[in-house]
Design a protein around this motif. Structure first.
Motif, PDB file in Angstrom:
ATOM      1  N   GLU A 299      -0.088 -17.889  19.470  1.00  0.00           N
ATOM      2  CA  GLU A 299       1.247 -18.037  18.890  1.00  0.00           C
ATOM      3  C   GLU A 299       1.318 -17.431  17.494  1.00  0.00           C
ATOM      4  N   SER A 300       0.324 -17.708  16.666  1.00  0.00           N
ATOM      5  CA  SER A 300       0.351 -17.201  15.296  1.00  0.00           C
ATOM      6  C   SER A 300       0.184 -15.687  15.256  1.00  0.00           C
ATOM      7  N   ARG A 301      -0.575 -15.125  16.193  1.00  0.00           N
ATOM      8  CA  ARG A 301      -0.750 -13.665  16.225  1.00  0.00           C
ATOM      9  C   ARG A 301       0.565 -12.988  16.602  1.00  0.00           C
ATOM     10  N   ARG A 302       1.277 -13.553  17.566  1.00  0.00           N
ATOM     11  CA  ARG A 302       2.568 -12.980  17.952  1.00  0.00           C
ATOM     12  C   ARG A 302       3.597 -13.127  16.830  1.00  0.00           C
ATOM     13  N   ALA A 303       3.456 -14.190  16.031  1.00  0.00           N
ATOM     14  CA  ALA A 303       4.397 -14.397  14.927  1.00  0.00           C
ATOM     15  C   ALA A 303       4.083 -13.511  13.729  1.00  0.00           C
ATOM     16  N   GLY A 304       2.897 -12.909  13.685  1.00  0.00           N
ATOM     17  CA  GLY A 304       2.552 -12.010  12.591  1.00  0.00           C
ATOM     18  C   GLY A 304       1.667 -12.605  11.525  1.00  0.00           C
ATOM     19  N   ALA A 305       1.084 -13.773  11.756  1.00  0.00           N
ATOM     20  CA  ALA A 305       0.199 -14.380  10.763  1.00  0.00           C
ATOM     21  C   ALA A 305      -1.107 -13.596  10.675  1.00  0.00           C
ATOM     22  N   PRO A 306      -1.753 -13.536   9.506  1.00  0.00           N
ATOM     23  CA  PRO A 306      -3.035 -12.824   9.383  1.00  0.00           C
ATOM     24  C   PRO A 306      -4.077 -13.420  10.324  1.00  0.00           C
ATOM     25  N   HIS A 307      -4.851 -12.552  10.961  1.00  0.00           N
ATOM     26  CA  HIS A 307      -5.844 -13.026  11.909  1.00  0.00           C
ATOM     27  C   HIS A 307      -7.134 -12.207  11.827  1.00  0.00           C
ATOM     28  N   GLY A 308      -7.465 -11.685  10.638  1.00  0.00           N
ATOM     29  CA  GLY A 308      -8.731 -10.993  10.457  1.00  0.00           C
ATOM     30  C   GLY A 308      -9.888 -11.966  10.430  1.00  0.00           C
ATOM     31  N   ARG A 309     -11.081 -11.440  10.625  1.00  0.00           N
ATOM     32  CA  ARG A 309     -12.263 -12.314  10.669  1.00  0.00           C
ATOM     33  C   ARG A 309     -12.470 -13.064   9.361  1.00  0.00           C
ATOM     34  N   ARG A 310     -12.086 -12.453   8.252  1.00  0.00           N
ATOM     35  CA  ARG A 310     -12.280 -13.088   6.945  1.00  0.00           C
ATOM     36  C   ARG A 310     -11.039 -13.862   6.488  1.00  0.00           C
ATOM     37  N   ASP A 311     -10.007 -13.891   7.320  1.00  0.00           N
ATOM     38  CA  ASP A 311      -8.797 -14.633   6.979  1.00  0.00           C
ATOM     39  C   ASP A 311      -8.961 -16.105   7.345  1.00  0.00           C
ATOM     40  N   SER A 312      -8.143 -16.925   6.711  1.00  0.00           N
ATOM     41  CA  SER A 312      -8.170 -18.361   6.995  1.00  0.00           C
ATOM     42  C   SER A 312      -7.806 -18.622   8.448  1.00  0.00           C
ATOM     43  N   LEU A 313      -8.380 -19.673   9.011  1.00  0.00           N
ATOM     44  CA  LEU A 313      -8.096 -20.029  10.394  1.00  0.00           C
ATOM     45  C   LEU A 313      -6.770 -20.765  10.529  1.00  0.00           C
ATOM     46  N   TRP A 314      -6.336 -21.428   9.465  1.00  0.00           N
ATOM     47  CA  TRP A 314      -5.149 -22.279   9.523  1.00  0.00           C
ATOM     48  C   TRP A 314      -4.097 -21.762   8.545  1.00  0.00           C
ATOM     49  N   TRP A 315      -2.876 -21.548   9.057  1.00  0.00           N
ATOM     50  CA  TRP A 315      -1.796 -20.988   8.265  1.00  0.00           C
ATOM     51  C   TRP A 315      -0.546 -21.852   8.399  1.00  0.00           C
ATOM     52  N   THR A 316       0.357 -21.670   7.472  1.00  0.00           N
ATOM     53  CA  THR A 316       1.666 -22.318   7.591  1.00  0.00           C
ATOM     54  C   THR A 316       2.393 -21.763   8.804  1.00  0.00           C
ATOM     55  N   LEU A 317       3.354 -22.518   9.298  1.00  0.00           N
ATOM     56  CA  LEU A 317       4.053 -22.127  10.516  1.00  0.00           C
ATOM     57  C   LEU A 317       5.200 -21.167  10.267  1.00  0.00           C
ATOM     58  N   ARG A 318       5.596 -21.006   9.017  1.00  0.00           N
ATOM     59  CA  ARG A 318       6.727 -20.136   8.690  1.00  0.00           C
ATOM     60  C   ARG A 318       6.346 -19.177   7.572  1.00  0.00           C
ATOM     61  N   ARG A 319       7.058 -18.091   7.498  1.00  0.00           N
ATOM     62  CA  ARG A 319       6.861 -17.132   6.420  1.00  0.00           C
ATOM     63  C   ARG A 319       7.415 -17.690   5.112  1.00  0.00           C
ATOM     64  N   PRO A 320       6.870 -17.280   3.980  1.00  0.00           N
ATOM     65  CA  PRO A 320       5.710 -16.407   3.798  1.00  0.00           C
ATOM     66  C   PRO A 320       4.420 -17.121   4.196  1.00  0.00           C
ATOM     67  N   TRP A 321       3.530 -16.366   4.865  1.00  0.00           N
ATOM     68  CA  TRP A 321       2.294 -16.957   5.359  1.00  0.00           C
ATOM     69  C   TRP A 321       1.408 -17.387   4.205  1.00  0.00           C
ATOM     70  N   ARG A 322       0.968 -18.629   4.253  1.00  0.00           N
ATOM     71  CA  ARG A 322       0.059 -19.163   3.248  1.00  0.00           C
ATOM     72  C   ARG A 322      -1.009 -19.989   3.955  1.00  0.00           C
ATOM     73  N   PRO A 323      -2.256 -19.943   3.481  1.00  0.00           N
ATOM     74  CA  PRO A 323      -3.274 -20.803   4.089  1.00  0.00           C
ATOM     75  C   PRO A 323      -2.872 -22.272   3.972  1.00  0.00           C
ATOM     76  N   LEU A 324      -3.084 -23.010   5.021  1.00  0.00           N
ATOM     77  CA  LEU A 324      -2.711 -24.424   5.042  1.00  0.00           C
ATOM     78  C   LEU A 324      -3.599 -25.192   4.073  1.00  0.00           C
ATOM     79  N   ASN A 325      -2.982 -25.944   3.164  1.00  0.00           N
ATOM     80  CA  ASN A 325      -3.755 -26.737   2.212  1.00  0.00           C
ATOM     81  C   ASN A 325      -3.741 -28.204   2.615  1.00  0.00           C
ATOM     82  N   TYR A 326      -4.459 -28.999   1.841  1.00  0.00           N
ATOM     83  CA  TYR A 326      -4.623 -30.420   2.195  1.00  0.00           C
ATOM     84  C   TYR A 326      -3.303 -31.167   2.116  1.00  0.00           C
TER      85      TYR A 326
END
Length: 433
Positions: A299-326
């Motif tokens: 789902e996140s790949r189709r939405a355009g979230a970063p998905h490189g090997r060195r990118d965070s595994l968890w992202w916000t669900l809406r743009r602008p994409w930000r790594p999910l924090n605590y």
């Protein structure tokens, strides 16, 4: 000597303004700074932060200690006493103030601007229909946050400020006497002295103004309640997070450090950075967790979230994409909690995973210790104790059995044996006591 040292201070009339603040920086050498009301960095605290960083303390520890020191410095600014002129009278009054003062109201992030911080405002009264602060939750039994500072908060604050003055006392940059003394019963104890084995061993470094914190067993989420929370989640990302938390036992912030390259579905492992040691460790997870993760990644790949090997595994669900924090993860879990009226925390998911593994006879306790990352086995042993829900269930069952004993008629005695039979032989034959 100032007036506050010779006369009793009127703490009831004392107002502690919300001046100064702890600010986060982008400097890895100085991740946090304590700023005074004039906008200047408090240098004694900055020196202490450098000491903590030199002792391999993570930035989260520096932030936690900084909040305690900010509370102490606000008290000093309110009574107009320099930090290196504080006495034990001031420390005692600070401990008294923490016991009776209301916690300041939290300012919502949307209402935060560039204006100066407001004065200390007490927590507002609960709205109609909402539970009273400090009352126990009807689902979990856990108390809600109260209006006063908790004993654990006051104890942590006393320890941090006392160690802060110990640091400056050793380095010669502070007062010659720590305003936060040790307990009188511990003051004359010689290091490595022999003790009476029949007496309980106490903490030799316990502060005089440190409150007693009641010991509580960790709480776990019952399986049926966890299923209800899981059913209330709205996205595959949230389902994957909860599945990983409850199967790996990782701390909430540890799992959020994972990158795309850290997920290994083939080996059923996920890598995290440990909170204390900052070491990288791969943890085994359930197969369901990787199923939900795969759905979220598609789902996140189709939405355009970063998905490189060195990118965070968890992202916000809406743009602008930000790594999910605590904070965002906690808000997500709180929303799911509210659907069933519970107040469990993200850390209770770690306790739940620990209880599940510790009570599995096929898993050794040392295996559980390794997964949880505990330095001592005694820390892991607390999960061998029955949880609150198990104790309540067992005692209620005990009362039900007692009630049946009182209402049910006593069993009739066995009929006498026939002539020629030995009663003792018949008892052995039929297994009667």
């Amino acid at each position: 000597m100032t007036e506050s040292h010779t006369t009793a201070r009127d703490l009831a009339a004392l107002v502690i303004p919300q001046q100064g603040h702890l600010q986060e920086t982008d400097d890895p050498w100085e991740p946090y700074q304590l700023v005074d009301p004039t906008g200047q960095v408090v240098e004694p605290v900055a020196a202490y932060f450098r000491e903590l960083q030199g002792a391999s303390s993570p930035a989260t520890t520096i932030r936690s200690y900084g909040n305690d020191l900010l509370r102490w410095f606000r008290f000093l600014w309110a009574i107009d006493i320099p930090w290196d002129r504080a006495t034990r009278t001031d420390a005692r009054d600070f401990a008294r103030w923490l016991q009776t003062a209301d916690k300041p109201a939290r300012v919502h992030w949307r209402s935060k601007g560039n204006s100066e911080p407001a004065d200390d405002v007490p927590l507002p009264a609960p709205r109609s229909g909402r539970a009273e602060p400090g009352s126990p939750n009807s689902v979990t039994g856990k108390r809600r946050p109260g209006r006063k500072y908790a004993a654990s908060t006051r104890a942590h604050c006393e320890t941090v400020v006392r160690i802060f003055y110990d640091f400056h006392l050793e380095s010669g940059s502070g007062p010659i006497m720590n305003p936060f003394p040790l307990h009188r019963s511990r003051k004359s104890v010689r290091a490595h002295a022999h003790r009476n084995p029949m007496q309980e061993q106490g903490n030799e470094r316990q502060g005089r103004y440190r409150p007693k914190v009641p010991k509580q067993l960790p709480r776990r989420i019952p399986d049926e309640k966890f299923n209800e929370i899981f059913a209330g989640l709205k996205s595959n990302r949230d389902r994957a997070l909860l599945a990983f938390w409850v199967s790996t036992g990782a701390r909430s912030e540890e799992l959020l450090t994972s990158l795309h390259r850290d997920a290994d579905p083939g080996q059923q492992l996920i890598g995290v950075i440990r909170k204390g040691s900052r070491e990288y460790q791969q943890l085994p997870a359930s197969a369901d967790a990787f199923v939900w993760l795969r759905l979220y990644q598609e789902e996140s790949r189709r939405a355009g979230a970063p998905h490189g090997r060195r990118d965070s595994l968890w992202w916000t669900l809406r743009r602008p994409w930000r790594p999910l924090n605590y904070s965002a993860a906690r808000a997500m879990f709180n929303r799911a909690n509210e659907l069933i009226g519970a107040n469990w925390t993200l850390h209770d998911l770690r306790h739940t995973a620990a209880y599940r593994m510790a009570q599995d006879p096929a898993i050794s306790l040392t295996d559980v210790q390794w997964v949880l990352g505990h330095a001592k086995l005694t820390t892991t042993q607390i999960y061998l104790s029955p949880s609150r829900d198990e104790v309540i269930e067992n005692v209620i069952a005990h009362h039900a059995r007692q009630a049946r004993k009182l209402t049910e008629p006593a069993p009739a005695p066995p009929p006498p044996p026939g002539p020629g039979y030995n009663p003792a032989s018949l008892d052995i034959l039929f297994g009667r006591p």
